[in-house]
Design an enzyme around this catalytic site. Structure first.
Site, short mmCIF file in Angstrom:
data_model
loop_
_atom_site.label_atom_id
_atom_site.label_comp_id
_atom_site.label_asym_id
_atom_site.label_seq_id
_atom_site.Cartn_x
_atom_site.Cartn_y
_atom_site.Cartn_z
N GLU A 120 -7.42 3.65 -5.35
CA GLU A 120 -6.36 4.65 -5.14
C GLU A 120 -5.97 5.31 -6.46
O GLU A 120 -5.83 6.54 -6.53
CB GLU A 120 -5.16 3.99 -4.47
CG GLU A 120 -5.47 3.48 -3.08
CD GLU A 120 -4.31 3.58 -2.12
OE1 GLU A 120 -4.23 4.57 -1.39
OE2 GLU A 120 -3.47 2.65 -2.13
N GLU A 140 -7.64 -2.22 2.43
CA GLU A 140 -6.33 -2.46 3.04
C GLU A 140 -6.40 -2.77 4.53
O GLU A 140 -5.72 -3.68 5.01
CB GLU A 140 -5.41 -1.24 2.79
CG GLU A 140 -4.84 -1.16 1.39
CD GLU A 140 -5.79 -0.60 0.36
OE1 GLU A 140 -5.39 -0.46 -0.81
OE2 GLU A 140 -6.96 -0.29 0.71
#
Length: 266
Positions: A120, A140
């Site tokens: 990210e 995730e």
């Protein structure tokens, strides 16, 4: 110069090098790391002698994402920095480049794991270099979590949507070669040489006119979601003043005189 126990800062000429420094945890995000990153980006923005930033990790890893032990309730290191979060509740998002874009070019030098929060943060960088054994991915969903660092918005704008959705929805790892193949990174180099390659690119940037470099970077991001007509108008508005700077005149003189230019941000 800023820095914390989990974020090392040093200068390499006109380049600021920010190093995630928690190798025993594969540089999983911690509060001291986030505070150090926040301050490092701010330092680069404020100091005109800094012309580029290299972002890397210590100990053979870039970043393994959030500290899941802390998330599970085992506490997070660096409680002494808790007042910084209270003073600026957005600090962690600025640190992770979700809510802040440095005005200087940011070059990522990745070795080892660059997953979850690491991938990210990577999306907030401008140029990306990785060792051939590096691993990328957004894990995730496999852990019942959401990649809330910006990936559901940014990734589809940086790589083809089919690849973005596969990465987001499968939570599988990607090799450096595969990441380069889908456009997530730009260079794959032998293991252990990503930092050297990133510094080499930084030196090339540093040799250019700093006002021009910053204006070009700003224009690229500013016009990304505009129509072509609006983008071209915005480009003229941002780019034309650069031609009237002392740096532009110095660049022309240096070219004519066959010498390296000496830029003064004027």
């Amino acid at each position: 110069m800023s820095g914390t126990e989990h974020l090392a800062v040093r200068r390499e000429g006109a380049t600021l090098v920010l190093t995630l420094n928690r190798p025993e945890a594969k540089n999983a995000l911690s509060l001291p790391m986030l505070v150090g990153l926040h301050d490092g980006w701010a330092e680069a923005d404020a100091d005109d002698s800094i012309r580029s930033i290299v972002f890397t990790g210590a100990g053979g890893s870039f970043c393994a994402g959030m500290d899941l032990k802390a998330l599970a309730g085992n506490g997070m290191a660096g409680e002494q920095y808790r007042d910084r979060l209270k003073a600026d509740p957005d600090l962690h998002w600025k640190a992770m480049l979700r809510h802040h874009r440095p005005r200087k070019p940011v070059i990522a030098a990745v070795e080892g794991y660059c997953v979850a929060g690491g991938t990210e943060m990577l999306q907030g960088t401008d140029i990306r270099v990785a060792g051939e054994s590096a691993t990328f991915g957004l894990f995730e969903v496999k852990r019942g979590l959401f990649p809330i660092g910006g990936s559901t918005v940014r990734l589809q704008r940086q790589i083809p949507r089919t690849h973005a959705l596969e990465m987001l929805l499968t939570g599988r790892p990607y090799s450096a070669r595969e990441a380069a193949g889908i456009g997530l990174i730009g260079h794959v180099v032998p293991d252990g040489t990503a930092l050297a390659k990133a510094l080499e690119i930084a030196e090339q940037i540093n040799a250019c006119g700093p006002l021009a470099v910053e204006a070009v970077k700003a224009s690229v991001y500013e016009t990304a979601e505009m129509t072509e007509a609006d983008g071209l108008a915005a480009e003229l508005k941002r780019g034309w003043p650069v031609f009237d700077t002392a740096d532009a005149k110095e660049g022309a003189r240096a070219f004519a005189e066959k010498r390296p230019p000496v830029y003064k941000r004027a």
